[in-house]
Design a protein around this motif. Structure first.
Motif, PDB file in Angstrom:
ATOM      1  N   LYS A 160     -14.779  -3.823 -57.413  1.00  0.00           N
ATOM      2  CA  LYS A 160     -13.616  -3.475 -56.604  1.00  0.00           C
ATOM      3  C   LYS A 160     -14.010  -3.618 -55.138  1.00  0.00           C
ATOM      4  CE  LYS A 160     -10.113   0.111 -55.838  1.00  0.00           C
ATOM      5  NZ  LYS A 160      -9.649   1.474 -56.218  1.00  0.00           N
ATOM      6  N   VAL A 161     -13.353  -4.549 -54.467  1.00  0.00           N
ATOM      7  CA  VAL A 161     -13.709  -4.885 -53.089  1.00  0.00           C
ATOM      8  C   VAL A 161     -12.553  -4.451 -52.167  1.00  0.00           C
ATOM      9  CG1 VAL A 161     -14.432  -6.707 -51.514  1.00  0.00           C
ATOM     10  CG2 VAL A 161     -15.018  -6.833 -53.957  1.00  0.00           C
ATOM     11  N   ARG A 162     -12.916  -3.745 -51.094  1.00  0.00           N
ATOM     12  CA  ARG A 162     -11.935  -3.387 -50.067  1.00  0.00           C
ATOM     13  C   ARG A 162     -12.023  -4.436 -48.976  1.00  0.00           C
ATOM     14  NH1 ARG A 162     -11.941   0.420 -45.690  1.00  0.00           N
ATOM     15  NH2 ARG A 162     -14.048   1.073 -46.273  1.00  0.00           N
ATOM     16  N   VAL A 163     -10.911  -5.169 -48.809  1.00  0.00           N
ATOM     17  CA  VAL A 163     -10.865  -6.318 -47.907  1.00  0.00           C
ATOM     18  C   VAL A 163     -10.145  -5.910 -46.627  1.00  0.00           C
ATOM     19  CG1 VAL A 163     -10.138  -8.721 -47.642  1.00  0.00           C
ATOM     20  CG2 VAL A 163     -10.827  -7.853 -49.898  1.00  0.00           C
ATOM     21  N   SER A 164     -10.709  -6.272 -45.481  1.00  0.00           N
ATOM     22  CA  SER A 164     -10.095  -5.956 -44.184  1.00  0.00           C
ATOM     23  C   SER A 164      -8.975  -6.938 -43.884  1.00  0.00           C
ATOM     24  CB  SER A 164     -11.146  -6.004 -43.071  1.00  0.00           C
ATOM     25  OG  SER A 164     -11.595  -7.339 -42.894  1.00  0.00           O
ATOM     26  N   ALA A 165      -8.213  -6.635 -42.816  1.00  0.00           N
ATOM     27  CA  ALA A 165      -7.139  -7.541 -42.398  1.00  0.00           C
ATOM     28  C   ALA A 165      -7.683  -8.845 -41.849  1.00  0.00           C
ATOM     29  CB  ALA A 165      -6.266  -6.860 -41.332  1.00  0.00           C
ATOM     30  N   GLN A 166      -8.991  -8.888 -41.521  1.00  0.00           N
ATOM     31  CA  GLN A 166      -9.617 -10.121 -41.039  1.00  0.00           C
ATOM     32  C   GLN A 166     -10.215 -10.937 -42.174  1.00  0.00           C
ATOM     33  OE1 GLN A 166     -10.170  -7.080 -39.553  1.00  0.00           O
ATOM     34  NE2 GLN A 166      -8.654  -7.531 -37.948  1.00  0.00           N
ATOM     35  N   GLY A 167     -10.224 -10.403 -43.419  1.00  0.00           N
ATOM     36  CA  GLY A 167     -10.712 -11.164 -44.574  1.00  0.00           C
ATOM     37  C   GLY A 167     -12.168 -10.924 -44.906  1.00  0.00           C
ATOM     38  N   THR A 168     -12.785  -9.850 -44.418  1.00  0.00           N
ATOM     39  CA  THR A 168     -14.174  -9.541 -44.738  1.00  0.00           C
ATOM     40  C   THR A 168     -14.217  -8.391 -45.741  1.00  0.00           C
ATOM     41  OG1 THR A 168     -14.299  -8.017 -42.873  1.00  0.00           O
ATOM     42  CG2 THR A 168     -14.967 -10.298 -42.466  1.00  0.00           C
ATOM     43  N   ALA A 169     -15.364  -8.297 -46.471  1.00  0.00           N
ATOM     44  CA  ALA A 169     -15.542  -7.239 -47.458  1.00  0.00           C
ATOM     45  C   ALA A 169     -16.038  -5.985 -46.748  1.00  0.00           C
ATOM     46  CB  ALA A 169     -16.521  -7.685 -48.529  1.00  0.00           C
ATOM     47  N   LEU A 170     -15.221  -4.944 -46.742  1.00  0.00           N
ATOM     48  CA  LEU A 170     -15.620  -3.693 -46.114  1.00  0.00           C
ATOM     49  C   LEU A 170     -16.434  -2.823 -47.051  1.00  0.00           C
ATOM     50  CD1 LEU A 170     -12.244  -2.796 -44.326  1.00  0.00           C
ATOM     51  CD2 LEU A 170     -14.267  -3.865 -43.323  1.00  0.00           C
ATOM     52  N   ASP A 171     -16.143  -2.895 -48.338  1.00  0.00           N
ATOM     53  CA  ASP A 171     -16.846  -2.048 -49.314  1.00  0.00           C
ATOM     54  C   ASP A 171     -16.769  -2.734 -50.665  1.00  0.00           C
ATOM     55  OD1 ASP A 171     -18.171   0.166 -50.380  1.00  0.00           O
ATOM     56  OD2 ASP A 171     -16.267   1.051 -51.029  1.00  0.00           O
ATOM     57  N   VAL A 172     -17.890  -2.713 -51.395  1.00  0.00           N
ATOM     58  CA  VAL A 172     -17.971  -3.299 -52.745  1.00  0.00           C
ATOM     59  C   VAL A 172     -18.433  -2.204 -53.689  1.00  0.00           C
ATOM     60  CG1 VAL A 172     -19.044  -5.063 -54.207  1.00  0.00           C
ATOM     61  CG2 VAL A 172     -18.473  -5.593 -51.820  1.00  0.00           C
ATOM     62  N   ALA A 173     -17.630  -1.917 -54.688  1.00  0.00           N
ATOM     63  CA  ALA A 173     -17.938  -0.857 -55.663  1.00  0.00           C
ATOM     64  C   ALA A 173     -17.870  -1.440 -57.069  1.00  0.00           C
ATOM     65  CB  ALA A 173     -16.961   0.299 -55.512  1.00  0.00           C
ATOM     66  N   LEU A 174     -18.694  -0.892 -57.947  1.00  0.00           N
ATOM     67  CA  LEU A 174     -18.746  -1.351 -59.339  1.00  0.00           C
ATOM     68  C   LEU A 174     -17.610  -0.716 -60.121  1.00  0.00           C
ATOM     69  CD1 LEU A 174     -20.327  -2.961 -61.518  1.00  0.00           C
ATOM     70  CD2 LEU A 174     -21.637  -0.863 -61.950  1.00  0.00           C
ATOM     71  N   ALA A 175     -16.678  -1.545 -60.576  1.00  0.00           N
ATOM     72  CA  ALA A 175     -15.552  -1.050 -61.369  1.00  0.00           C
ATOM     73  C   ALA A 175     -15.901  -1.046 -62.856  1.00  0.00           C
ATOM     74  CB  ALA A 175     -14.305  -1.902 -61.117  1.00  0.00           C
ATOM     75  N   LYS A 176     -16.665  -2.060 -63.318  1.00  0.00           N
ATOM     76  CA  LYS A 176     -17.097  -2.125 -64.731  1.00  0.00           C
ATOM     77  C   LYS A 176     -18.426  -2.861 -64.783  1.00  0.00           C
ATOM     78  CE  LYS A 176     -15.738  -3.670 -69.339  1.00  0.00           C
ATOM     79  NZ  LYS A 176     -14.727  -4.400 -70.152  1.00  0.00           N
ATOM     80  N   SER A 177     -19.411  -2.271 -65.425  1.00  0.00           N
ATOM     81  CA  SER A 177     -20.765  -2.853 -65.514  1.00  0.00           C
ATOM     82  C   SER A 177     -20.833  -3.882 -66.650  1.00  0.00           C
ATOM     83  CB  SER A 177     -21.803  -1.760 -65.733  1.00  0.00           C
ATOM     84  OG  SER A 177     -23.076  -2.326 -65.927  1.00  0.00           O
ATOM     85  N   SER A 178     -21.744  -4.805 -66.449  1.00  0.00           N
ATOM     86  CA  SER A 178     -22.006  -5.810 -67.492  1.00  0.00           C
ATOM     87  C   SER A 178     -22.943  -5.292 -68.579  1.00  0.00           C
ATOM     88  CB  SER A 178     -22.621  -7.067 -66.865  1.00  0.00           C
ATOM     89  OG  SER A 178     -23.886  -6.748 -66.265  1.00  0.00           O
ATOM     90  N   GLY A 179     -23.546  -4.164 -68.329  1.00  0.00           N
ATOM     91  CA  GLY A 179     -24.527  -3.603 -69.256  1.00  0.00           C
ATOM     92  C   GLY A 179     -25.940  -3.834 -68.788  1.00  0.00           C
ATOM     93  N   PHE A 180     -26.084  -4.610 -67.732  1.00  0.00           N
ATOM     94  CA  PHE A 180     -27.410  -4.899 -67.226  1.00  0.00           C
ATOM     95  C   PHE A 180     -27.406  -4.668 -65.705  1.00  0.00           C
ATOM     96  CE2 PHE A 180     -26.747  -7.540 -70.965  1.00  0.00           C
ATOM     97  CZ  PHE A 180     -27.825  -7.175 -71.745  1.00  0.00           C
ATOM     98  N   ALA A 181     -28.315  -3.886 -65.246  1.00  0.00           N
ATOM     99  CA  ALA A 181     -28.349  -3.515 -63.833  1.00  0.00           C
ATOM    100  C   ALA A 181     -28.667  -4.704 -62.957  1.00  0.00           C
ATOM    101  CB  ALA A 181     -29.371  -2.407 -63.609  1.00  0.00           C
ATOM    102  N   ARG A 182     -29.537  -5.609 -63.453  1.00  0.00           N
ATOM    103  CA  ARG A 182     -29.885  -6.759 -62.630  1.00  0.00           C
ATOM    104  C   ARG A 182     -28.678  -7.656 -62.416  1.00  0.00           C
ATOM    105  NH1 ARG A 182     -34.860  -6.168 -65.427  1.00  0.00           N
ATOM    106  NH2 ARG A 182     -33.975  -7.246 -67.245  1.00  0.00           N
TER     107      ARG A 182
END
Length: 219
Positions: A160-182
């Motif tokens: 889940k990415v919070r996108v600014s009005a300029q088109g940059t990523a302000l915050d990136v959060a894990l919404a669902k894991s793949s099962g592997f941390a790497r």
């Protein structure tokens, strides 16, 4: 022998002339004043020889005639009264229609209160979500971790990415894991550097959030 005497007359001096002239003038003034004084004194002392008094005959008073009595005032004519209108007789017409029966009107219910009409809300502009898959963005793909390849790790990551009005990523959060941390870490590291098409509400770019799916699969 004695010297002969000079019998010729000596002319008087100027002073002597002025003295003689002053003396003559003074005598004239004194004589004039004495004559004026005597004349005034005689006029004041002299009294009239006799005073005549004449009595006027008295005017006989006219006998006043007695005042004539005034005639009595004429009587005023009697005022005319306006004629009084005689009341006209009213003819009573017998009605042949049957008498109507009496009835009562039931009370009406009160009128409902007028509800104010609410103004129609202004139309809300549609929100267009942000995009990350446009070709012109040239976003690089995440690097597949070598350890995950050797170990055969695969999966799908939702970020889940919070996108600014300029088109940059302000915050990136894990919404669902793949099962592997790497795999989750590799996906988050790549998306943090991405460029986005910002969301738009009408003609205005606004800040919004978007979910980015990343799939790791071995060929």
């Amino acid at each position: 022998m004695l010297p002969p005497l000079d019998c010729s007359e000596v002319p008087p001096s100027t002073f002597e002339r002025l003295a003689h002239l002053s003396l003559v003038v003074g005598l004239h003034l004194l004589l004039g004043y004495a004559a004026l004084y005597l004349s005034v004194k005689n006029e004041l002392i002299q009294l009239p020889s006799s005073i005549s008094v004449r009595l006027l005959p008295m005017i006989e008073e006219k006998k006043l005639e007695p005042a004539k009595p005034l005639p009595p005032p004429k009587p005023l004519p009697p005022a005319r009264r306006p004629p009084v209108a005689q009341p006209q007789p009213v003819l009573a017409v017998a009605s042949t229609a049957p008498a109507s029966s009496s009835f009562a009107v039931p009370p009406q219910p009160p009128a409902p209160p007028v509800q104010p009409i609410a103004a129609a809300p202004a139309p809300v502009a549609t929100l267009v979500a942000a995009r990350f898959d446009a070709d012109y963005l040239h976003n690089p793909k995440p690097v597949y971790p070598a350890m995950s390849r050797r170990n055969g790790e695969e999966g799908k990551v939702l970020l889940k990415v919070r996108v600014s009005a300029q088109g940059t990523a302000l915050d990136v959060a894990l919404a669902k894991s793949s099962g592997f941390a790497r795999l989750d870490g590799a996906a988050a590291e790549a998306v943090t550097r991405w460029r986005f098409v910002p969301a738009r509400r009408g003609e205005e770019a606004v800040e919004s959030s978007v979910v980015v799916p990343i799939t790791f699969a071995l060929d």
